[in-house]
Write a protein that holds these residues in place. Structure first.
Motif, PDB file in Angstrom:
ATOM      1  N   PHE A  75       0.848  -1.189   0.000  1.00 12.72           N
ATOM      2  CA  PHE A  75       0.000   0.000   0.000  1.00 12.72           C
ATOM      3  C   PHE A  75       0.883   1.239   0.000  1.00 12.72           C
ATOM      4  O   PHE A  75       1.765   1.391   0.852  1.00 12.72           O
ATOM      5  N   ILE A  76       0.637   2.107  -0.964  1.00 16.27           N
ATOM      6  CA  ILE A  76       1.401   3.344  -1.101  1.00 16.27           C
ATOM      7  C   ILE A  76       0.417   4.496  -1.252  1.00 16.27           C
ATOM      8  O   ILE A  76      -0.527   4.414  -2.026  1.00 16.27           O
ATOM      9  N   VAL A  77       0.653   5.573  -0.503  1.00 17.99           N
ATOM     10  CA  VAL A  77      -0.133   6.790  -0.619  1.00 17.99           C
ATOM     11  C   VAL A  77       0.765   7.848  -1.239  1.00 17.99           C
ATOM     12  O   VAL A  77       1.906   8.030  -0.822  1.00 17.99           O
ATOM     13  N   SER A  78       0.241   8.521  -2.239  1.00 14.54           N
ATOM     14  CA  SER A  78       0.954   9.630  -2.857  1.00 14.54           C
ATOM     15  C   SER A  78       0.185  10.906  -2.560  1.00 14.54           C
ATOM     16  O   SER A  78      -0.992  11.022  -2.897  1.00 14.54           O
ATOM     17  N   ILE A  79       0.849  11.863  -1.918  1.00 14.96           N
ATOM     18  CA  ILE A  79       0.196  13.120  -1.582  1.00 14.96           C
ATOM     19  C   ILE A  79       0.274  14.029  -2.804  1.00 14.96           C
ATOM     20  O   ILE A  79       1.327  14.552  -3.142  1.00 14.96           O
ATOM     21  N   GLU A  80      -0.845  14.181  -3.458  1.00 13.30           N
ATOM     22  CA  GLU A  80      -0.921  14.940  -4.705  1.00 13.30           C
ATOM     23  C   GLU A  80      -1.514  16.321  -4.459  1.00 13.30           C
ATOM     24  O   GLU A  80      -1.923  16.651  -3.354  1.00 13.30           O
TER      25      GLU A  80
ATOM     26  N   PHE B 114      -4.122   4.371   7.139  1.00 14.97           N
ATOM     27  CA  PHE B 114      -4.607   3.180   7.840  1.00 14.97           C
ATOM     28  C   PHE B 114      -5.899   2.647   7.229  1.00 14.97           C
ATOM     29  O   PHE B 114      -6.099   1.431   7.159  1.00 14.97           O
ATOM     30  N   LEU B 115      -6.767   3.547   6.766  1.00 13.93           N
ATOM     31  CA  LEU B 115      -7.973   3.091   6.063  1.00 13.93           C
ATOM     32  C   LEU B 115      -7.605   2.329   4.793  1.00 13.93           C
ATOM     33  O   LEU B 115      -8.222   1.315   4.462  1.00 13.93           O
ATOM     34  N   GLY B 116      -6.610   2.819   4.072  1.00 14.63           N
ATOM     35  CA  GLY B 116      -6.167   2.164   2.840  1.00 14.63           C
ATOM     36  C   GLY B 116      -5.591   0.787   3.094  1.00 14.63           C
ATOM     37  O   GLY B 116      -5.748  -0.121   2.269  1.00 14.63           O
ATOM     38  N   LEU B 117      -4.907   0.610   4.214  1.00 15.15           N
ATOM     39  CA  LEU B 117      -4.394  -0.720   4.570  1.00 15.15           C
ATOM     40  C   LEU B 117      -5.540  -1.691   4.848  1.00 15.15           C
ATOM     41  O   LEU B 117      -5.436  -2.876   4.576  1.00 15.15           O
ATOM     42  N   TRP B 118      -6.620  -1.141   5.385  1.00 17.05           N
ATOM     43  CA  TRP B 118      -7.744  -1.964   5.804  1.00 17.05           C
ATOM     44  C   TRP B 118      -8.723  -2.215   4.659  1.00 17.05           C
ATOM     45  O   TRP B 118      -9.134  -3.348   4.408  1.00 17.05           O
ATOM     46  N   SER B 119      -9.136  -1.162   3.929  1.00 17.61           N
ATOM     47  CA  SER B 119     -10.150  -1.308   2.882  1.00 17.61           C
ATOM     48  C   SER B 119      -9.980  -0.210   1.832  1.00 17.61           C
ATOM     49  O   SER B 119     -10.082   0.973   2.149  1.00 17.61           O
ATOM     50  N   HIS B 120      -9.766  -0.606   0.608  1.00 17.29           N
ATOM     51  CA  HIS B 120      -9.609   0.371  -0.474  1.00 17.29           C
ATOM     52  C   HIS B 120     -10.912   1.148  -0.720  1.00 17.29           C
ATOM     53  O   HIS B 120     -10.881   2.337  -1.030  1.00 17.29           O
ATOM     54  N   VAL B 121     -12.050   0.490  -0.564  1.00 21.34           N
ATOM     55  CA  VAL B 121     -13.344   1.140  -0.766  1.00 21.34           C
ATOM     56  C   VAL B 121     -13.533   2.267   0.256  1.00 21.34           C
ATOM     57  O   VAL B 121     -13.917   3.386  -0.104  1.00 21.34           O
ATOM     58  N   TRP B 122     -13.269   1.968   1.534  1.00 20.35           N
ATOM     59  CA  TRP B 122     -13.413   2.990   2.559  1.00 20.35           C
ATOM     60  C   TRP B 122     -12.396   4.110   2.378  1.00 20.35           C
ATOM     61  O   TRP B 122     -12.687   5.277   2.612  1.00 20.35           O
TER      62      TRP B 122
END
Length: 183
Positions: free
Chosen positions: A78-83, A133-141
């Motif tokens: 899981f990777i977050v990019s701050i755009e 943390f939401l992204g680690l748990w659920s992509h939809v959320w």
């Protein structure tokens, strides 16, 4: 001063605020899109924001790392990019425009700008950490909170900061005889 004159003064002050606010919004949003501002302000700021977010996330998940505007877990799953639009700059621009457009002493404007910037960015750190943390748990959320809830909350934060700032600026005394007539 009669009621009509006070009403005209109030309308003129409101129109001035709206026009200056809109002009500042346009100027600052256009400036944000220039390559110079992008390179020297937006990119470095976003990198610092990503590092600060990763540091907070690291307190709960020791395997988190950041590089530039990216934050990822150790496995890279899981990777977050701050755009653009995710770094809180747009909400800060709205707040800056409102504070500068409002007729207040410069000392109070500067305090409002500093504390307002900090308030928006602290909430934005909470936003980024929670989204990670939401992204680690659920992509939809993650998508729902990212696209709908947090975007509105960050702009609402700027509005609330502006309203709180308005409560603390000094009141301008009315001119003699401008109050209601005593009976």
């Amino acid at each position: 001063m009669g009621y009509t004159a006070r009403f005209a003064d109030t309308v003129n002050a409101m129109l001035r605020f709206i026009l200056v606010f809109l002009l500042l919004l346009v100027v600052l949003f256009v400036a944000e899109l220039t390559p110079f501002v992008e390179r020297w302000f937006i990119v470095p700021f976003t990198s610092v924001l990503a590092e600060a977010s990763a540091w907070i996330i690291h307190l709960f998940d020791g395997s988190t790392i950041s590089h530039g505007k990216l934050i990822q877990n150790a496995s890279g799953s899981f990777i977050v990019s701050i755009e653009r639009g995710c770094n809180g700059i747009e909400a800060v621009i709205i707040l800056i425009s409102a504070i500068l457009a409002f007729p207040a002493p410069w000392k109070h404007r500067l305090l409002g700008l500093v504390f307002g910037f900090l308030a928006v960015q602290v909430l934005n750190l909470v936003r980024i950490v929670s989204l990670f943390f939401l992204g680690l748990w659920s992509h939809v959320w993650f998508e729902w909170f990212h696209l709908y809830l947090w975007q509105a909350l960050i702009v609402l934060d700027a509005l609330i900061v502006f309203l709180v700032w308005l409560r603390y600026i000094p009141k301008v005394p009315r001119a003699q005889g401008s109050g209601p007539a005593a009976a």
